[in-house]
Design an enzyme around this catalytic site. Structure first.
Site, PDB file in Angstrom:
ATOM      1  N   HIS A 510      34.856  46.278  81.027  1.00 50.17           N
ATOM      2  CA  HIS A 510      34.906  46.854  79.680  1.00 50.17           C
ATOM      3  C   HIS A 510      36.223  47.597  79.447  1.00 50.17           C
ATOM      4  O   HIS A 510      36.928  47.350  78.465  1.00 50.17           O
ATOM      5  CB  HIS A 510      33.715  47.802  79.498  1.00 50.17           C
ATOM      6  CG  HIS A 510      33.707  48.562  78.209  1.00 50.17           C
ATOM      7  ND1 HIS A 510      32.837  48.289  77.188  1.00 50.17           N
ATOM      8  CD2 HIS A 510      34.478  49.600  77.764  1.00 50.17           C
ATOM      9  CE1 HIS A 510      33.060  49.114  76.175  1.00 50.17           C
ATOM     10  NE2 HIS A 510      34.058  49.927  76.508  1.00 50.17           N
ATOM     11  N   GLU A 511      36.532  48.504  80.341  1.00 53.31           N
ATOM     12  CA  GLU A 511      37.750  49.296  80.147  1.00 53.31           C
ATOM     13  C   GLU A 511      39.004  48.426  80.258  1.00 53.31           C
ATOM     14  O   GLU A 511      40.007  48.677  79.577  1.00 53.31           O
ATOM     15  CB  GLU A 511      37.801  50.449  81.152  1.00 53.31           C
ATOM     16  CG  GLU A 511      36.674  51.461  81.002  1.00 53.31           C
ATOM     17  CD  GLU A 511      36.606  52.097  79.612  1.00 53.31           C
ATOM     18  OE1 GLU A 511      37.640  52.138  78.915  1.00 53.31           O
ATOM     19  OE2 GLU A 511      35.514  52.550  79.222  1.00 53.31           O
ATOM     20  N   HIS A 514      39.973  47.112  76.939  1.00 55.37           N
ATOM     21  CA  HIS A 514      40.832  47.998  76.145  1.00 55.37           C
ATOM     22  C   HIS A 514      42.300  47.807  76.532  1.00 55.37           C
ATOM     23  O   HIS A 514      43.183  47.771  75.673  1.00 55.37           O
ATOM     24  CB  HIS A 514      40.432  49.459  76.363  1.00 55.37           C
ATOM     25  CG  HIS A 514      39.187  49.879  75.660  1.00 55.37           C
ATOM     26  ND1 HIS A 514      39.017  49.764  74.291  1.00 55.37           N
ATOM     27  CD2 HIS A 514      38.035  50.442  76.132  1.00 55.37           C
ATOM     28  CE1 HIS A 514      37.828  50.229  73.948  1.00 55.37           C
ATOM     29  NE2 HIS A 514      37.212  50.646  75.041  1.00 55.37           N
ATOM     30  N   HIS A 517      43.625  44.691  75.107  1.00 52.05           N
ATOM     31  CA  HIS A 517      43.848  44.871  73.674  1.00 52.05           C
ATOM     32  C   HIS A 517      45.236  45.466  73.437  1.00 52.05           C
ATOM     33  O   HIS A 517      45.970  45.040  72.541  1.00 52.05           O
ATOM     34  CB  HIS A 517      42.757  45.770  73.104  1.00 52.05           C
ATOM     35  CG  HIS A 517      42.541  45.630  71.632  1.00 52.05           C
ATOM     36  ND1 HIS A 517      41.635  46.396  70.935  1.00 52.05           N
ATOM     37  CD2 HIS A 517      43.116  44.834  70.697  1.00 52.05           C
ATOM     38  CE1 HIS A 517      41.656  46.078  69.662  1.00 52.05           C
ATOM     39  NE2 HIS A 517      42.550  45.130  69.484  1.00 52.05           N
TER      40      HIS A 517
END
Length: 722
Positions: A510-511, A514, A517
């Site tokens: 998940h992290e 980021h 992104h």
């Protein structure tokens, strides 16, 4: 104005927040002159040097330099702002909006170091500086947003003829900057303007106090146990707990630290029910111990000030103001989504508790399931129902191999290669931190750096998070992205691998989403790297899906001792149990999100946060066997800053997009590695960041809006009409 830099000190959703009296030209000029001497020898202000377009001097950080660096950088930035505001030339996109984007470099550099001390290396000495400087930083931000001449120029650009000639991303930039000022008090005058600034100053103090109170309780409340109290605990956890105790001078004992990464596995495996209750209460009472670090009065004042502040702008409540520029648009729409899912989640909790109670009864435990029993008996049910042992799964989840799996996924979807930066070439702030160089797999072009700080330690805030030390831009020359992931895994004993749970592995992915992104960005302006809060979690939540793909399982999930790949039977059990425990996971999250929203929709006059939390949960029909994921006194997402305030619902809003987008991959010929769908994903949902309206971006990717049915299917909940 560098939006990403201002986020570092906890500004709300738009680049600028706050209000106060304008600094005069004379004041700013004098402050800027005084700053030159400090700038010359202050490492925190210095331009970054070295490879990759310059990197932070993390190895030379000096806390004694922080206050003078902040004061000097604020003066420098305010001088830049005054120069823009008082330009004799008519306002234009170049001399106003682009000039704002180019300003604030010095304070941006200081904020990077501030963020490291705040999140990764906090000490009592830093917290004193933080408490002192928080209101000064609020004043500084207020001098920007309440600079009437500056706002007049921004408004002139937005309403002038040049606006229609701009590119779409430039128009969006103008709109974001204008709204950032207007929504944060730039239109106020007189007493209202002064009161707005005073509220922001006080909120800055309160947010800092709240965060430091939680950190105090995390550091101060450690449960030490002895060898005869280790029943049920996995060997890897025991070794990590022994190492944690030794670090704290308690050789021969075992430390259960007051963080989720330690609490969660202890409650899952420990056979000692009394100790489970103690660890549970210690964790969920952070900030709620009735002492000088208790956060209830802090919460009450925060809520009252937020409500008063938005009333000055004409809003009925804080949530109305907060959601106006989010995808949800109104608190009512956000509540509608949550309340549509809540009954199914609670119903599933009832089923889960019934299964656990039946198992406990069959064992002759003679208990009624309590919150500190949920994880323990949940694990027993998992083993009985799916023959799935979480500790067995952990033997295949080595942290280093998971990192390599993430690099593989990044290569397949984003065409990125990751290679360790040459030893010693990039300064780090702690020996645990490692750095990788990111390049384009085809062209070899340098994309950025990825920093990883994986382990828990005193002074590091709990949880997992991503941040950027430098974001992408091209309008004044391409900037190399410096992205960072931070976790709180428990470091193993020397020479031992770090084994993590499936949930922790998902969080790791998940992290990393980021970070991808940030690394994928192709925007021209720094502000466009910001995001809409109920959208920016989508990209990271989506990346979690690749953990369970066959390609990752077959290549990277190998036994830490034998090197053998995860057996097909175990893989089948994991996939069969994919929706197991969704009652617990969804309900504990939704309870926090619903309480957050309701906190920010009521009149907070005289509010008692503890009582409000209890009464709201009772009204919702919260099951007795579990609690909110984040109880109010330690709910840092919403009370240590404003990034998620009245916005914690955003994880579920984003998860609707996630589930819908995952079905696009599942339906594609190449599955989750389909090149055409991956290309659309990067083009429309990662690279543009906030240069495109999120709803438009998603429709460009999917051809339609996302549908809630995909979320319900994902969680194994009933879907109306199916």
């Amino acid at each position: 104005m560098r939006r990403t830099l201002l986020f570092t000190v906890g500004i709300a959703a738009i680049a600028l927040a706050g209000c106060a009296r304008e600094a005069s030209e004379a004041e700013s000029a004098a402050e800027a002159a005084d700053s030159e001497a400090v700038e010359a020898d202050n490492i925190l202000l210095a331009e970054w040097t070295g490879p990759y377009g310059g990197v932070p001097a993390f190895d030379r950080m000096d806390l004694a330099a922080l206050k003078p660096a902040l004061e000097t950088a604020m003066a420098m930035h305010l001088a830049e702002i005054d120069a823009i505001a008082n330009n004799d030339e008519p306002a234009s996109f170049a001399n106003t909006i682009e000039a704002l984007e180019a300003s604030g470099d010095a304070i941006g550099r200081v904020f990077v170091y501030w963020g490291i001390w705040s999140s990764n290396l906090s000490t009592p000495a830093f917290r004193e500086i933080q408490q002192e400087m928080a209101p000064k930083l609020a004043d500084y931000r207020s001098k920007i947003t309440q600079n009437a001449a500056l706002f007049a120029r921004i408004k002139a650009v937005r309403e002038g003829g040049e606006y229609e000639t701009l590119r779409p991303d430039q128009k969006r930039l103008v709109d974001l900057v204008y709204d950032g000022f207007a929504r944060n008090g730039a239109t106020l005058e007189g007493e209202a303007k002064e009161r707005y600034a005073a509220i922001n100053k006080r909120l800055a103090e309160l947010h800092t106090t709240f965060a430091n109170n939680v950190l105090h309780d995390e550091e101060s409340y450690v449960t030490y146990i002895t060898e005869d109290q280790l029943g049920g605990l996995p060997e890897s956890f025991v070794k990590a707990a022994a190492a944690a105790a030794a670090e704290r001078g308690r050789e021969g004992e075992y430390a259960i630290t007051n963080t989720r990464s330690s609490m969660d596995p202890f409650l899952t495996y420990s056979d000692e029910r009394d100790l489970r209750e103690k660890v549970w209460r210690t964790y969920y009472n952070r900030g709620d111990n009735g002492d000088e670090y208790d956060n209830n009065a802090v919460i009450a004042e925060i809520l009252q000030l937020r409500d008063e502040r938005v009333a000055l702008l004409g809003y009925d409540n804080y949530a109305q103001w907060r959601l106006e520029d989010r995808m949800a648009k109104t608190p009512e729409r956000a509540l509608a989504l949550m309340e549509a899912v809540w009954p199914a989640a609670v119903a599933r909790v009832r089923e889960e508790v019934a299964e656990m109670q039946a198992l406990a009864d069959a064992e002759g435990a003679g208990i009624t399931i309590q919150p500190w029993d949920y994880r323990y008996y949940m694990e027993k049910v998992r083993q009985a129902k799916y023959d799935l042992d979480s500790d067995e799964v952990k033997q295949y989840l080595q942290l280093d191999r998971l990192r390599e799996a993430m690099f593989f996924v990044a290569g397949e979807l984003f065409n990125f290669d990751f290679a360790p930066a040459p030893e010693g070439s990039v300064p780090v702030f702690h020996p645990d931190v490692k750095v990788w160089e990111v390049t384009d797999r085809t062209s070899g072009e340098h994309v950025g750096l990825w920093y990883l700080d994986p382990f828990a330690r005193p002074g590091k805030r709990s949880g997992a998070w991503a941040t950027s030390y430098r974001s992408h831009e091209t309008f004044r020359g391409k900037k190399t992205v410096l992205a960072s992931n931070n976790s709180n895994f428990i470091k193993g004993a020397p020479g031992e691998p770090v084994l993590v749970s499936w949930d922790d592995a998902e969080t790791f992915f998940h992290e990393f989403g980021h970070a991808l992104h940030s690394l994928s960005s192709n925007v021209a302006y720094p502000t466009l790297n910001g995001g809409v809060r109920d959208y920016t979690e989508f990209q990271s939540q989506l990346l979690e899906r690749w953990l369970a793909t066959d390609e990752v399982i077959d290549r990277f999930l190998v036994h830490y001792e034998t090197g053998e790949p995860m057996p097909d039977e175990l893989v089948a059990k994991i996939k069969a149990a994919a929706t197991f425990n969704q009652g617990f996971a969804t309900t504990e999250y939704l309870a926090s999100a619903l309480v957050d929203m309701r906190f920010h929709m009521v009149d907070p006059t005289g509010i008692d946060p503890d009582a409000f939390e209890r009464e709201t949960l009772a009204e919702l029909g919260m099951p007795d066997e579990l609690v909110m994921r984040h109880r109010s006194p330690h709910f840092g997402h919403i009370f240590s800053g404003e990034g998620y305030s009245a916005g914690y619902y955003g994880y579920m809003w984003a998860d609707v997009l996630t589930s819908d987008a995952a079905e696009a991959f599942a339906e594609a010929p190449g599955g989750f590695y389909d090149k055409e769908v991956a290309s659309r994903l990067v083009e429309h949902l990662f690279a543009p960041r906030n240069a495109v309206d999120p709803a438009e971006a998603y429709r460009a990717f999917r051809g339609r809006d996302a549908r809630i049915e995909a979320l319900l299917r994902d969680r194994g909940f009933p879907v109306p009409g199916e």
